[in-house]
Design an enzyme around this catalytic site. Structure first.
Site, PDB file in Angstrom:
ATOM      1  N   CYS A 212       8.570 100.208  66.505  1.00  8.40           N
ATOM      2  CA  CYS A 212       8.991 101.560  66.877  1.00  8.40           C
ATOM      3  C   CYS A 212      10.350 101.883  66.245  1.00  8.40           C
ATOM      4  O   CYS A 212      10.437 102.074  65.034  1.00  8.40           O
ATOM      5  CB  CYS A 212       8.979 101.720  68.389  1.00  8.40           C
ATOM      6  SG  CYS A 212       8.983 103.455  68.915  1.00  8.40           S
TER       7      CYS A 212
ATOM      8  N   HIS B  17       3.792  99.416  70.493  1.00  8.07           N
ATOM      9  CA  HIS B  17       4.364  98.505  71.486  1.00  8.07           C
ATOM     10  C   HIS B  17       3.243  97.624  72.054  1.00  8.07           C
ATOM     11  O   HIS B  17       2.115  98.076  72.233  1.00  8.07           O
ATOM     12  CB  HIS B  17       5.006  99.280  72.625  1.00  8.07           C
ATOM     13  CG  HIS B  17       6.227 100.032  72.226  1.00  8.07           C
ATOM     14  ND1 HIS B  17       7.425  99.408  71.933  1.00  8.07           N
ATOM     15  CD2 HIS B  17       6.455 101.368  72.070  1.00  8.07           C
ATOM     16  CE1 HIS B  17       8.333 100.317  71.625  1.00  8.07           C
ATOM     17  NE2 HIS B  17       7.772 101.517  71.695  1.00  8.07           N
TER      18      HIS B  17
END
Length: 492
Positions: free
Chosen positions: A331, A430
């Protein structure tokens, strides 16, 4: 019939509120009670994507798992994600609504209270019991005006409270007595008993103190929970010990502790892996020699990128790659590995652009609309195993490196990027290490040839069961049911 409500408040942060709520949820579920978790207001940078397309604190997602429920925004209607020492993104019912400093949020709490009470009402209509987690301590008297996180909520919905205190940090009786002393008369009367957490030693030696506590306060000690080693539960926010040595480890991983690190639970699977030594490296510490550097998520990507440079991580990564090491960014970490990060709207701070580390041929622009998705797909590495996880990001990335993705999602989209030499990769996904086979493929890429996959989800489930066992063995179950006002149902 409206649900019975019980609130768990702590004498301090990290007293064990999250774990106790998790334990009580599973314990009640075992007894056939339809139970849901609730945290009115949470401040955390570890968040989860919900079944209704929002985000909540990861601790409430774990508590939902304990209840056998998918995560829902009603379980944590107000989430604060700090972006600086004095400001935070305010998320209400799963959606970002504002970026406020502490003073502005104090005024906003009147509006947030409406969201809290709306979620409370919906849960009470749908379940037999709601187990509520407080935030921090109810004795923070400077925060009592318009409180929605602790006693302000309990008073508004008229629910009983139990106080949990951590004996391992010392001063447990002072914590309990001091907390009671700082409550109003009505709040003090609402406290129905105490739970002492993380005890190790001979309980007989503690008993005189417990007897004194009950005489002094007129309230019961519901039980003493032991220190449970080796639990694999996702942390609400606190980082694990930064350096850990593990005998027999064959792959060394280091992770910079960014000032606004988010979703560091992505590393839980590596920390639990018997063949991996995973160390978090704080400010001023020199990164040790390793096989893999993981750049984690960030709530303030440009500021944390500047922090990386000021702490020498740009040079450390260059040296690491020169000697054949691998780097993966998740991310915000993916965004930092690109050529540049642009924030024209000032979403994470002052508007502007920052030069990236330049190891991936991408540029990222932060946009107002946050992407919130649970996803599944295929990892485009050796064996092409299944992979699943979730996306929480404002960034939109573009560039030539995206032509070499690392994940193909089931909806046809591709995710991530890799460098031409294969040493550097990044993903928006994630939880990319959580799926056992995907984890094994990533560890092989990082240099662990005979990676034995572990199922971190199964480890979390086993930890929830251990917590419920501890409640069964060490707390007064009959007293808990009386406090809740529940008739004891037959065991499931």
């Amino acid at each position: 019939m409206s649900a019975r409500v019980l609130m768990v408040q702590g004498c301090t942060s990290d007293a064990g509120k999250s774990a106790l709520v998790t334990a009580l949820c599973r314990w009640l579920r075992r007894r056939g009670v339809r139970v849901a978790p609730f945290k009115p207001q949470n401040m955390a940078l570890n968040s989860a994507v919900t079944v209704d397309g929002g985000e909540i604190g990861r601790a409430q997602a774990v508590q939902a798992q304990a209840c056998g429920l998918p995560a829902h925004t009603d379980f944590n209607p107000v989430l604060l994600k700090p972006s600086s020492d004095t400001g935070a993104q305010v998320i209400v019912h799963g959606r970002a609504v504002a970026q406020l400093d502490a003073r502005a949020y104090h005024d906003y709490k009147r509006i947030a209270r409406e969201a809290v009470l709306a979620s409370h009402a919906r849960l009470c209509e749908s379940f037999d019991a709601v187990i509520v987690e407080g935030a921090g301590s109810p004795a923070e008297i400077n925060l009592r005006a318009n409180d929605i996180a602790n006693m302000g909520y309990a008073e508004a919905v008229d629910c009983p409270v139990i106080l949990v205190a951590d004996i391992d940090r010392g001063g447990v009786f002072a914590h309990l007595i001091g907390t009671l002393a700082l409550l109003s008369d009505s709040e003090r009367a609402r406290v129905r008993g105490f739970v002492i957490n993380r005890f190790r030693g001979d309980l007989a030696l503690l008993q005189p103190g417990l007897d004194w506590l009950e005489r002094e306060t007129g309230k019961s000690v519901i039980g003493v929970l032991p220190y449970l080693h080796g639990l694999h539960l996702e942390a609400e926010d606190a980082l694990p010990s930064q350096r850990e040595a593990k005998s027999g480890a064959m792959l060394r991983v280091v992770v910079p502790v960014l000032p606004r690190i988010s979703n560091h639970t992505d590393l839980d699977a590596l920390r639990a892996h018997p063949q991996v030594e995973c160390s978090f490296i704080g400010p001023g510490e020199t990164p040790s020699a390793c096989d893999l550097i993981v750049l984690p998520g960030s709530k303030a990507t440009r500021a944390d990128l500047a922090w990386l440079r000021s702490n020498g991580w740009d040079r450390a990564i260059e040296r690491h790659l020169r000697y054949g090491g691998k780097v993966i960014g998740i991310c915000g970490g993916l965004q930092m590995l690109g050529r540049a990060v642009h924030d024209p709207h000032g979403i994470e701070g002052e508007a502007g652009s920052s030069e990236g580390l330049g190891w991936l041929d991408i540029e990222t622009t932060l946009e107002p609309d946050k992407k919130l998705r649970n996803v599944h797909g295929t990892l485009l590495l050796d064996g092409q195993p299944d992979v699943s996880g979730y996306e929480i990001h404002c960034g939109v990335s573009d560039g030539a490196a995206l032509a070499s993705p690392i994940v193909r999602l089931d909806d046809g989209r591709c995710d991530g990027a890799r460098s031409p030499d294969g040493q550097v990769m990044g993903t928006y996904l994630h939880g990319v290490f959580d799926h056992p086979q995907a984890q094994a493929a990533l560890l092989r890429w990082a240099g662990l040839r005979d990676a034995a996959p572990i199922d971190v989800r199964a480890l979390r489930e086993a930890s929830i069961e251990r917590l419920a066992d501890a409640v069964e063995s060490h707390l007064d179950g009959a007293a808990l049911l009386r406090i809740l006002g529940l008739e004891a149902p037959c065991a499931a």
